[in-house]
Write an enzyme that holds these catalytic residues in place. Structure first.
Site, PDB file in Angstrom:
ATOM      1  N   CYS A   1      62.254  42.540 151.682  1.00 59.56           N
ATOM      2  CA  CYS A   1      62.671  41.911 150.444  1.00 59.56           C
ATOM      3  C   CYS A   1      62.676  40.389 150.628  1.00 59.56           C
ATOM      4  CB  CYS A   1      64.051  42.335 149.954  1.00 59.56           C
ATOM      5  SG  CYS A   1      64.187  44.094 149.661  1.00 59.56           S
TER       6      CYS A   1
ATOM      7  N   ARG B   1      57.098  40.129 152.158  1.00 57.81           N
ATOM      8  CA  ARG B   1      58.320  40.804 152.603  1.00 57.81           C
ATOM      9  C   ARG B   1      58.583  42.086 151.823  1.00 57.81           C
ATOM     10  NH1 ARG B   1      61.666  37.189 155.578  1.00 57.81           N
ATOM     11  NH2 ARG B   1      63.326  38.677 155.272  1.00 57.81           N
TER      12      ARG B   1
ATOM     13  N   TRP C   1      61.251  45.584 148.614  1.00 61.23           N
ATOM     14  CA  TRP C   1      60.653  46.688 149.367  1.00 61.23           C
ATOM     15  C   TRP C   1      61.712  47.785 149.329  1.00 61.23           C
ATOM     16  CZ3 TRP C   1      61.510  49.686 153.784  1.00 61.23           C
ATOM     17  CH2 TRP C   1      60.387  50.376 154.273  1.00 61.23           C
TER      18      TRP C   1
ATOM     19  N   ASN D   1      69.093  41.741 150.279  1.00 57.27           N
ATOM     20  CA  ASN D   1      68.110  42.196 151.262  1.00 57.27           C
ATOM     21  C   ASN D   1      68.900  42.884 152.364  1.00 57.27           C
ATOM     22  OD1 ASN D   1      66.054  42.474 153.141  1.00 57.27           O
ATOM     23  ND2 ASN D   1      66.195  40.354 153.841  1.00 57.27           N
ATOM     24  N   GLY D   2      68.487  44.102 152.749  1.00 57.27           N
ATOM     25  CA  GLY D   2      69.194  44.821 153.806  1.00 57.27           C
ATOM     26  C   GLY D   2      69.595  46.200 153.322  1.00 57.27           C
TER      27      GLY D   2
ATOM     28  N   GLU E   1      45.725  47.900 169.263  1.00 57.34           N
ATOM     29  CA  GLU E   1      45.902  46.903 168.210  1.00 57.34           C
ATOM     30  C   GLU E   1      44.786  47.023 167.166  1.00 57.34           C
ATOM     31  OE1 GLU E   1      48.056  45.226 167.004  1.00 57.34           O
ATOM     32  OE2 GLU E   1      47.085  43.656 165.853  1.00 57.34           O
TER      33      GLU E   1
ATOM     34  N   LYS F   1      45.263  47.801 163.139  1.00 59.10           N
ATOM     35  CA  LYS F   1      44.683  46.959 162.073  1.00 59.10           C
ATOM     36  C   LYS F   1      43.878  47.809 161.110  1.00 59.10           C
ATOM     37  CE  LYS F   1      46.596  44.184 162.351  1.00 59.10           C
ATOM     38  NZ  LYS F   1      47.551  43.828 163.335  1.00 59.10           N
TER      39      LYS F   1
ATOM     40  N   GLU G   1      46.144  50.120 158.929  1.00 59.74           N
ATOM     41  CA  GLU G   1      47.024  49.547 157.914  1.00 59.74           C
ATOM     42  C   GLU G   1      46.286  48.894 156.767  1.00 59.74           C
ATOM     43  OE1 GLU G   1      49.757  46.447 159.226  1.00 59.74           O
ATOM     44  OE2 GLU G   1      48.345  45.824 160.753  1.00 59.74           O
TER      45      GLU G   1
ATOM     46  N   HIS H   1      41.328  66.112 177.903  1.00 58.71           N
ATOM     47  CA  HIS H   1      42.512  66.964 178.109  1.00 58.71           C
ATOM     48  C   HIS H   1      43.015  67.539 176.794  1.00 58.71           C
ATOM     49  CE1 HIS H   1      42.490  65.912 182.294  1.00 58.71           C
ATOM     50  NE2 HIS H   1      42.338  64.646 181.932  1.00 58.71           N
TER      51      HIS H   1
ATOM     52  N   LYS I   1      55.954  42.728 155.577  1.00 54.96           N
ATOM     53  CA  LYS I   1      55.655  42.028 156.825  1.00 54.96           C
ATOM     54  C   LYS I   1      56.879  41.876 157.728  1.00 54.96           C
ATOM     55  CE  LYS I   1      53.090  38.199 158.654  1.00 54.96           C
ATOM     56  NZ  LYS I   1      52.160  39.086 159.371  1.00 54.96           N
TER      57      LYS I   1
HETATM   58  C1  F6R Z   1      50.994  44.882 161.983  1.00 53.71           C
HETATM   59  C2  F6R Z   1      52.214  44.099 161.954  1.00 53.71           C
HETATM   60  C3  F6R Z   1      53.460  44.724 162.415  1.00 53.71           C
HETATM   61  C4  F6R Z   1      54.365  43.706 163.125  1.00 53.71           C
HETATM   62  C5  F6R Z   1      55.711  44.333 163.450  1.00 53.71           C
HETATM   63  C6  F6R Z   1      56.593  43.383 164.230  1.00 53.71           C
HETATM   64  O1  F6R Z   1      49.889  44.149 161.575  1.00 53.71           O
HETATM   65  O2  F6R Z   1      52.223  42.979 161.521  1.00 53.71           O
HETATM   66  O3  F6R Z   1      53.209  45.809 163.243  1.00 53.71           O
HETATM   67  O4  F6R Z   1      53.732  43.286 164.275  1.00 53.71           O
HETATM   68  O5  F6R Z   1      56.353  44.688 162.258  1.00 53.71           O
HETATM   69  O6  F6R Z   1      56.833  42.220 163.502  1.00 53.71           O
HETATM   70  P1  F6R Z   1      57.334  40.908 164.215  1.00 53.71           P
HETATM   71  O7  F6R Z   1      56.237  40.433 165.115  1.00 53.71           O
HETATM   72  O8  F6R Z   1      57.618  39.966 163.101  1.00 53.71           O
HETATM   73  O9  F6R Z   1      58.555  41.281 165.001  1.00 53.71           O
END
Ligand code: F6R
Length: 606
Positions: A2, A27, A76, A100-101, A479, A483, A486, A502, A601
């Protein structure tokens, strides 16, 4: 999660709030709303709806430019589905607030304060408004202090009271709020991204203090009403980075910025050919004295830690565990004062990482945080911080923050190796040279992005893919797979290629593209034979390969050659190629690359 914004001053509040909410949409973006206060009548006007901030703009054509005080929210959803009623702000009696929370005890509070009949939403946030209204008797700070005594959970609450013109109040527990002066007033937001174009300095609001925003003053009080000093820090982010420029999506822009952001992270920490972390205040003793490392992070940041683990163990010969922050405190971790905790986070606000950090510190473990956002909660909680210089990262899928995290970890590993005598002076020189070459290696991949775009077209119809490799290749594929999942919604599994036989090889058919990575000298023949195993089962293999390794290209459906570097440093060009692959698949599918479904994010709920 949020995004929250508040503004009071002499300028038009609605446009500032809407523009700032758009910057905070990463957010959360399932609904948006604002409340504006008419300073003449004292009336508060609410507009809110399910959908994006852009949709909210259509509800604001009622002369909103005349209002100079207001609060806004982009959501969110946690408690209560995505609907107009559940969108914030919530009005209850004389209280209008955004939150937020998560208020964990919201059902108890609903019953204790007999709120049920008056609720219009299914949210925990409206119940917080109801409790505050119960305590409100023309004394806002007292009502806030009384209310938070009853709240269990994490929250940042930003509040306006119907009978108080022009003043915005805020209080927080864990979930962040920052505040700043602007040219024409004062404002607050969930994070600094929203403040950048309006302010040169900001104050991270301390937990369990009450913030008052007046048109011309920012005031802070403790819960007993004693005034507190406001401590501001400089905003030294290039705020133009928070706009898309000529790119269609932030993700592409942020991928393209990486030569610069990696260089920025490295450059100030290399002096006369040596790695120097003194400006970060990191003493050599903390690097020399530990017997083991416990790295804690989530998502992409955790992949940075996993990548570093391989390099730490081979170069430093010390044990490094990588822990997923959300599991960490429940796993009865074994720690002692010879353990060094390294927490990695772009936002510095991820609640699981923050909780894990608080836990390790309570056990007497010393910590270094690798963080992108200055003054964020994790940065403030940690003993030491290395800031990555990636600048604001807006796309939900993290790209430039990841490569900056790897660069920062390389510097940390290099310095550790020097102080622990694991690198001799001549070897430090070549380590540093390799680090300095990273930006040009990224550029070499970016310059050939059209070839990756062509490869991406082979994945547009795929429902599932596998990414296979070993050692560091496997870490970086984790990683790459995140990507692709998502942003393209293609189910992708990164798999240690030696492990396939396996069980998982049962899933390999000609319909499932396999993406293989081969960059590590000691693993070439093993990785190539694992690739043959899947090819024998009909898989079409797309190969990402270090350029000096020999293969018969005709055996693969596509081959992309990565610029050669020494093994440990291949991870950066390799991940750049995988980021571009995910980006092109998503944009070619016509998806909302920067705001994938269900995501936010900054993850500030557990
Ligand atoms: C994926 C992504 C998330 C963040 C994760 C941790 O692209 O962005 O997996 O890496 O939510 O976020 P931070 O780095 O802000 O702690």
């Amino acid at each position: 999660m949020c995004g929250i914004v508040g503004y009071t001053g002499n300028g038009p509040a609605a446009s500032l709030i809407l523009d700032s909410l758009e910057l905070l949409e990463y957010r959360g973006y399932d609904s948006a709303g604002l409340a504006l206060k008419d300073s003449e009548t004292g009336e508060t006007i609410l507009r809110k709806r399910a959908g994006r901030v852009q949709d909210l703009r259509y509800l604001c054509d009622f002369g909103s430019e005349w209002f100079n005080c207001g609060i806004g929210h982009t959501r969110w959803a946690t408690h209560g589905g995505v609907s107009n009623d559940n969108a914030h702000p919530h009005r209850f009696g004389k209280v209008v607030l955004v939150h937020n929370g998560i208020i964990e005890n919201y059902l108890e509070l609903r019953d204790q304060f007999l709120l049920s009949d008056r609720l219009k939403s299914d949210t925990d946030s409206e119940i917080a408004a109801g409790v505050m209204d119960h305590f409100y008797n023309k004394n806002p700070r007292q009502a806030i202090a009384e209310t938070v005594r009853y709240l269990k959970g994490t929250f940042s609450l930003v509040i306006m009271f119907e009978d108080i013109p022009d003043v915005i109040y805020a209080v927080r527990n864990v979930s962040p709020i920052v505040a700043s002066y602007t040219n024409e007033g004062t404002m607050l937001a969930s994070d600094v991204t929203a403040l950048g174009i309006h302010a040169k300095q900001y104050m991270p609001v301390p937990e369990m203090n009450i913030l008052e925003l007046h048109k011309d003053a920012i005031r802070l009080y403790d819960m007993k009403g004693n005034p507190q000093a406001c401590e501001f820090i400089d905003i030294d982010w290039d705020t133009s980075r928070a706009s898309k420029g000529n790119y269609p999506f932030y993700m592409e822009k942020e991928i393209m910025e990486q030569p610069e952001t990696v260089m920025k992270t490295i450059k100030s920490r290399i002096r006369e050919g040596h790695i120097d972390l003194t400006a970060d205040g990191i003493p050599d003793s903390i690097l020399a004295e530990c017997d083991s490392i416990c790295a804690i992070a989530c998502g992409t940041a955790m992949h940075a830690a996993l990548t570093a683990k391989n390099i730490v163990q081979s170069r430093l010969r010390i044990k490094m565990e990588v822990e997923c922050a959300s599991e960490f405190i429940y796993s009865d971790p074994i720690l002692d004062e010879r353990t060094l905790a390294i927490v990695i986070s772009q936002s510095g606000e991820t609640i699981d990482t923050l909780t894990a950090l608080k836990y390790v510190r309570s056990k007497g473990v010393r910590s270094i945080a690798v963080i992108n956002v200055k003054g964020s909660s994790i940065a403030r909680e940690s003993d030491y911080v290395i800031y990555t210089d990636a600048g604001p990262e807006i796309a939900v899928a993290s790209t430039k923050a990841f490569t900056a995290q790897i660069a920062a970890m390389m510097l940390l590993i290099g310095r550790m190796a020097v102080v622990r005598h694991a690198l001799k002076p001549g070897e430090e020189k070549s380590f540093v040279e390799n680090i300095m070459k990273l930006p040009e290696q990224i550029t070499s991949v970016l310059d050939r992005r059209r070839d990756i775009h062509v490869i991406a077209r082979q994945l547009l119809e795929a429902k599932d893919t596998f990414m296979i490799g070993r050692g560091l290749d496997y870490s970086i594929l984790l990683e790459g797979a995140l990507k692709l999942k998502e942003v393209s919604y293609i189910h992708t599994e990164a798999y240690a290629s030696g492990e396939l036989k396996h069980g998982t090889i049962a899933l390999i058919t000609e319909d499932i593209p396999v993406i293989a990575m081969v960059t590590q000298t000691k693993l070439i023949s093993k990785e190539l034979s694992n690739i043959r195993e899947v090819k024998t089962r009909g898989a079409n293999v797309i190969l990402f390969l270090r350029e000096d390794i020999d293969v018969n290209e005709a055996e693969f459906s596509k081959v992309f050659r990565l610029p050669a570097a020494s093994d440990d440093f291949m991870v950066i060009p390799a991940v750049t190629a995988l980021q571009l692959l995910a980006y092109y698949v998503s944009s070619d599918k016509g998806l909302d690359v920067d705001k994938p479904r269900n995501l936010a994010k900054v993850v500030t709920v557990e």
